[in-house]
Design a protein around this motif. Structure first.
Motif, PDB file in Angstrom:
ATOM      1  N   LEU A 183      -4.873  15.391 -11.262  1.00  0.00           N
ATOM      2  CA  LEU A 183      -5.917  15.080  -9.402  1.00  0.00           C
ATOM      3  C   LEU A 183      -5.999  13.412  -9.625  1.00  0.00           C
ATOM      4  O   LEU A 183      -6.347  13.279  -9.223  1.00  0.00           O
ATOM      5  CB  LEU A 183      -6.420  16.070  -9.920  1.00  0.00           C
ATOM      6  N   SER A 184      -6.581  13.359 -11.357  1.00  0.00           N
ATOM      7  CA  SER A 184      -7.490  11.860 -11.312  1.00  0.00           C
ATOM      8  C   SER A 184      -5.556  11.128 -11.025  1.00  0.00           C
ATOM      9  O   SER A 184      -6.405   9.928 -10.309  1.00  0.00           O
ATOM     10  CB  SER A 184      -7.208  11.856 -12.773  1.00  0.00           C
ATOM     11  N   TYR A 185      -4.424  10.713 -10.940  1.00  0.00           N
ATOM     12  CA  TYR A 185      -3.427   9.926 -10.740  1.00  0.00           C
ATOM     13  C   TYR A 185      -3.641   9.848  -8.751  1.00  0.00           C
ATOM     14  O   TYR A 185      -3.386   8.829  -8.500  1.00  0.00           O
ATOM     15  CB  TYR A 185      -2.232   9.687 -11.013  1.00  0.00           C
ATOM     16  N   LEU A 186      -4.299  11.447  -8.122  1.00  0.00           N
ATOM     17  CA  LEU A 186      -3.806  11.329  -6.538  1.00  0.00           C
ATOM     18  C   LEU A 186      -5.517  10.858  -6.116  1.00  0.00           C
ATOM     19  O   LEU A 186      -5.745  10.706  -5.343  1.00  0.00           O
ATOM     20  CB  LEU A 186      -3.720  12.842  -6.455  1.00  0.00           C
ATOM     21  N   PRO A 188       0.424  -0.734  -0.095  1.00  0.00           N
ATOM     22  CA  PRO A 188      -0.021   0.183  -0.344  1.00  0.00           C
ATOM     23  C   PRO A 188       0.668   1.347   0.100  1.00  0.00           C
ATOM     24  O   PRO A 188       0.242   2.113  -0.889  1.00  0.00           O
ATOM     25  CB  PRO A 188      -0.658  -0.143   0.828  1.00  0.00           C
ATOM     26  N   ILE A 189       2.168   1.007   0.583  1.00  0.00           N
ATOM     27  CA  ILE A 189       2.921   2.626   0.544  1.00  0.00           C
ATOM     28  C   ILE A 189       3.334   2.200  -0.247  1.00  0.00           C
ATOM     29  O   ILE A 189       3.533   4.182  -1.175  1.00  0.00           O
ATOM     30  CB  ILE A 189       4.258   1.939   2.077  1.00  0.00           C
ATOM     31  N   VAL A 190       3.837   1.759  -1.169  1.00  0.00           N
ATOM     32  CA  VAL A 190       5.247   1.711  -2.724  1.00  0.00           C
ATOM     33  C   VAL A 190       3.920   2.415  -3.919  1.00  0.00           C
ATOM     34  O   VAL A 190       3.660   2.762  -3.979  1.00  0.00           O
ATOM     35  CB  VAL A 190       4.992   0.186  -3.662  1.00  0.00           C
ATOM     36  N   ASP A 191       2.125   2.005  -3.843  1.00  0.00           N
ATOM     37  CA  ASP A 191       1.492   2.242  -4.377  1.00  0.00           C
ATOM     38  C   ASP A 191       1.243   3.888  -3.898  1.00  0.00           C
ATOM     39  O   ASP A 191       0.918   4.086  -4.729  1.00  0.00           O
ATOM     40  CB  ASP A 191      -0.494   1.203  -3.773  1.00  0.00           C
ATOM     41  N   LEU A 192       0.846   4.071  -2.568  1.00  0.00           N
ATOM     42  CA  LEU A 192       0.753   5.648  -3.118  1.00  0.00           C
ATOM     43  C   LEU A 192       2.373   6.778  -3.329  1.00  0.00           C
ATOM     44  O   LEU A 192       1.998   7.029  -4.276  1.00  0.00           O
ATOM     45  CB  LEU A 192       0.885   6.250  -0.969  1.00  0.00           C
ATOM     46  N   GLU A 193       3.417   5.986  -3.422  1.00  0.00           N
ATOM     47  CA  GLU A 193       4.332   6.254  -3.689  1.00  0.00           C
ATOM     48  C   GLU A 193       4.360   6.373  -5.356  1.00  0.00           C
ATOM     49  O   GLU A 193       4.689   7.690  -5.904  1.00  0.00           O
ATOM     50  CB  GLU A 193       5.689   5.408  -3.518  1.00  0.00           C
ATOM     51  N   THR A 194       3.998   5.422  -6.034  1.00  0.00           N
ATOM     52  CA  THR A 194       3.597   5.417  -7.768  1.00  0.00           C
ATOM     53  C   THR A 194       2.454   5.931  -7.964  1.00  0.00           C
ATOM     54  O   THR A 194       3.099   7.068  -9.374  1.00  0.00           O
ATOM     55  CB  THR A 194       3.411   4.380  -7.583  1.00  0.00           C
ATOM     56  N   SER A 195       1.688   6.351  -7.388  1.00  0.00           N
ATOM     57  CA  SER A 195       0.788   7.677  -7.845  1.00  0.00           C
ATOM     58  C   SER A 195       0.532   8.605  -7.400  1.00  0.00           C
ATOM     59  O   SER A 195       1.038   9.557  -8.084  1.00  0.00           O
ATOM     60  CB  SER A 195      -1.140   7.321  -6.583  1.00  0.00           C
ATOM     61  N   ILE A 196       1.621   9.344  -6.068  1.00  0.00           N
ATOM     62  CA  ILE A 196       2.472  10.738  -5.907  1.00  0.00           C
ATOM     63  C   ILE A 196       3.194  10.010  -7.744  1.00  0.00           C
ATOM     64  O   ILE A 196       3.518  11.674  -8.041  1.00  0.00           O
ATOM     65  CB  ILE A 196       2.920  11.022  -5.143  1.00  0.00           C
ATOM     66  N   ILE A 197       3.704   9.851  -7.659  1.00  0.00           N
ATOM     67  CA  ILE A 197       5.442  10.309  -9.352  1.00  0.00           C
ATOM     68  C   ILE A 197       4.181   9.947 -10.208  1.00  0.00           C
ATOM     69  O   ILE A 197       5.155  11.129 -10.811  1.00  0.00           O
ATOM     70  CB  ILE A 197       6.308   8.739  -8.640  1.00  0.00           C
ATOM     71  N   ASP A 219       7.119  16.146  -5.145  1.00  0.00           N
ATOM     72  CA  ASP A 219       8.573  16.054  -5.433  1.00  0.00           C
ATOM     73  C   ASP A 219       9.135  15.175  -3.906  1.00  0.00           C
ATOM     74  O   ASP A 219       9.627  14.137  -3.964  1.00  0.00           O
ATOM     75  CB  ASP A 219       9.288  16.392  -6.357  1.00  0.00           C
ATOM     76  N   LYS A 220       8.942  16.045  -2.909  1.00  0.00           N
ATOM     77  CA  LYS A 220       9.428  15.679  -1.352  1.00  0.00           C
ATOM     78  C   LYS A 220       8.075  14.701  -1.510  1.00  0.00           C
ATOM     79  O   LYS A 220       9.070  14.100  -0.409  1.00  0.00           O
ATOM     80  CB  LYS A 220       8.925  16.750  -1.172  1.00  0.00           C
ATOM     81  N   ALA A 221       6.806  14.889  -1.242  1.00  0.00           N
ATOM     82  CA  ALA A 221       6.695  13.733  -1.170  1.00  0.00           C
ATOM     83  C   ALA A 221       6.914  12.130  -0.899  1.00  0.00           C
ATOM     84  O   ALA A 221       7.247  11.120  -0.599  1.00  0.00           O
ATOM     85  CB  ALA A 221       4.747  14.467  -1.148  1.00  0.00           C
ATOM     86  N   ALA A 222       7.310  12.324  -2.475  1.00  0.00           N
ATOM     87  CA  ALA A 222       7.255  10.692  -3.190  1.00  0.00           C
ATOM     88  C   ALA A 222       9.548  10.703  -2.646  1.00  0.00           C
ATOM     89  O   ALA A 222       9.282   9.459  -2.682  1.00  0.00           O
ATOM     90  CB  ALA A 222       7.868  10.931  -4.691  1.00  0.00           C
ATOM     91  N   GLU A 223       9.956  11.419  -2.548  1.00  0.00           N
ATOM     92  CA  GLU A 223      11.279  11.318  -1.711  1.00  0.00           C
ATOM     93  C   GLU A 223      11.006  10.444  -0.401  1.00  0.00           C
ATOM     94  O   GLU A 223      11.964  10.198  -0.326  1.00  0.00           O
ATOM     95  CB  GLU A 223      11.855  12.679  -2.137  1.00  0.00           C
ATOM     96  N   ALA A 224      10.116  11.286   0.368  1.00  0.00           N
ATOM     97  CA  ALA A 224      10.235  10.922   1.803  1.00  0.00           C
ATOM     98  C   ALA A 224       9.249   9.315   2.072  1.00  0.00           C
ATOM     99  O   ALA A 224       9.256   8.992   2.426  1.00  0.00           O
ATOM    100  CB  ALA A 224       9.003  12.053   2.369  1.00  0.00           C
ATOM    101  N   LEU A 225       8.475   8.883   1.105  1.00  0.00           N
ATOM    102  CA  LEU A 225       7.598   7.534   0.593  1.00  0.00           C
ATOM    103  C   LEU A 225       9.240   6.739   0.210  1.00  0.00           C
ATOM    104  O   LEU A 225       9.158   5.312   0.984  1.00  0.00           O
ATOM    105  CB  LEU A 225       6.957   7.568  -0.273  1.00  0.00           C
ATOM    106  N   SER A 226      10.058   7.148  -0.607  1.00  0.00           N
ATOM    107  CA  SER A 226      11.011   6.431  -0.896  1.00  0.00           C
ATOM    108  C   SER A 226      12.325   6.160   0.097  1.00  0.00           C
ATOM    109  O   SER A 226      12.809   4.575   0.284  1.00  0.00           O
ATOM    110  CB  SER A 226      11.850   7.102  -2.431  1.00  0.00           C
ATOM    111  N   SER A 227      12.349   6.825   1.176  1.00  0.00           N
ATOM    112  CA  SER A 227      13.175   7.296   2.518  1.00  0.00           C
ATOM    113  C   SER A 227      12.844   5.797   2.774  1.00  0.00           C
ATOM    114  O   SER A 227      13.233   5.703   3.749  1.00  0.00           O
ATOM    115  CB  SER A 227      14.073   8.411   2.497  1.00  0.00           C
ATOM    116  N   TYR A 228      11.351   6.549   3.290  1.00  0.00           N
ATOM    117  CA  TYR A 228      11.026   5.243   4.096  1.00  0.00           C
ATOM    118  C   TYR A 228      10.505   3.816   3.704  1.00  0.00           C
ATOM    119  O   TYR A 228      11.255   2.771   4.095  1.00  0.00           O
ATOM    120  CB  TYR A 228       8.701   5.384   4.537  1.00  0.00           C
ATOM    121  N   ILE A 229      10.150   3.737   2.763  1.00  0.00           N
ATOM    122  CA  ILE A 229      10.264   1.929   1.694  1.00  0.00           C
ATOM    123  C   ILE A 229      11.626   1.771   1.713  1.00  0.00           C
ATOM    124  O   ILE A 229      12.153   0.848   1.880  1.00  0.00           O
ATOM    125  CB  ILE A 229      10.040   1.955   0.081  1.00  0.00           C
ATOM    126  N   SER A 230      12.393   2.098   1.484  1.00  0.00           N
ATOM    127  CA  SER A 230      14.523   1.838   1.394  1.00  0.00           C
ATOM    128  C   SER A 230      14.853   1.308   3.296  1.00  0.00           C
ATOM    129  O   SER A 230      15.353   0.600   3.579  1.00  0.00           O
ATOM    130  CB  SER A 230      15.363   3.008   0.893  1.00  0.00           C
TER     131      SER A 230
END
Length: 152
Positions: free
Chosen positions: A33-36, A12-21, A138-149
């Protein structure tokens, strides 16, 4: 103590990251907005998959939370010959970092969402995504990427 909840999934967290990217790379405000659309709009629901993935609170954390006044005024003293209760373990430090990344992801997503909704309401849904919204996404995606790593 495990750093994550048993049987939990990062999907679910990876899916959030994908939508935000996808939203960050969208050509128009309407597309972004449709991606989000599938991303929870309320903070509690946004953070739910992170909480499900996190390890449950330890007895030590519950004690510190319920006795913050006592812990503060005793300087974390937990008895003679025992380590200071406020000294964080490696697992606690990792969880603190994860919580920071989760909170950053929510903050920047919320900022981007507000910007995109404002633009849509002003009739700019067909226009390109604003620099402010792209930066926040971009900052949201970066935070999610850091969380996942940290979780892998």
């Amino acid at each position: 103590t495990p750093a994550f909840a048993a049987g939990s999934s990062l999907q679910p967290i990876v899916d959030l990251e994908t939508s935000i990217i996808k939203a960050k790379n969208a050509m128009t405000v309407g597309d972004a907005l449709s991606y989000l659309r599938g991303v929870p709009l309320e903070e509690k629901q946004f953070k739910a998959p992170f909480d499900a993935f996190a390890a449950p609170l330890s007895y030590k954390d519950k004690f510190k939370n319920n006795n913050a006044f006592l812990v503060y005024y005793t300087g974390g003293f937990d008895g003679p010959g025992r380590p200071n209760i406020e000294v964080a373990t490696t697992t606690e430090l990792v969880q603190q970092k994860r919580n920071g990344f989760r909170n950053d992801a929510w903050f920047f997503f919320d900022e981007a969402k507000a910007e995109l909704e404002f633009l849509r309401q002003q009739g700019y849904g067909g226009n390109s995504v604003s620099k402010d919204a792209v930066l926040s996404l971009d900052k949201a995606a970066e935070a999610l990427s850091s969380y996942i790593s940290l979780a892998e």
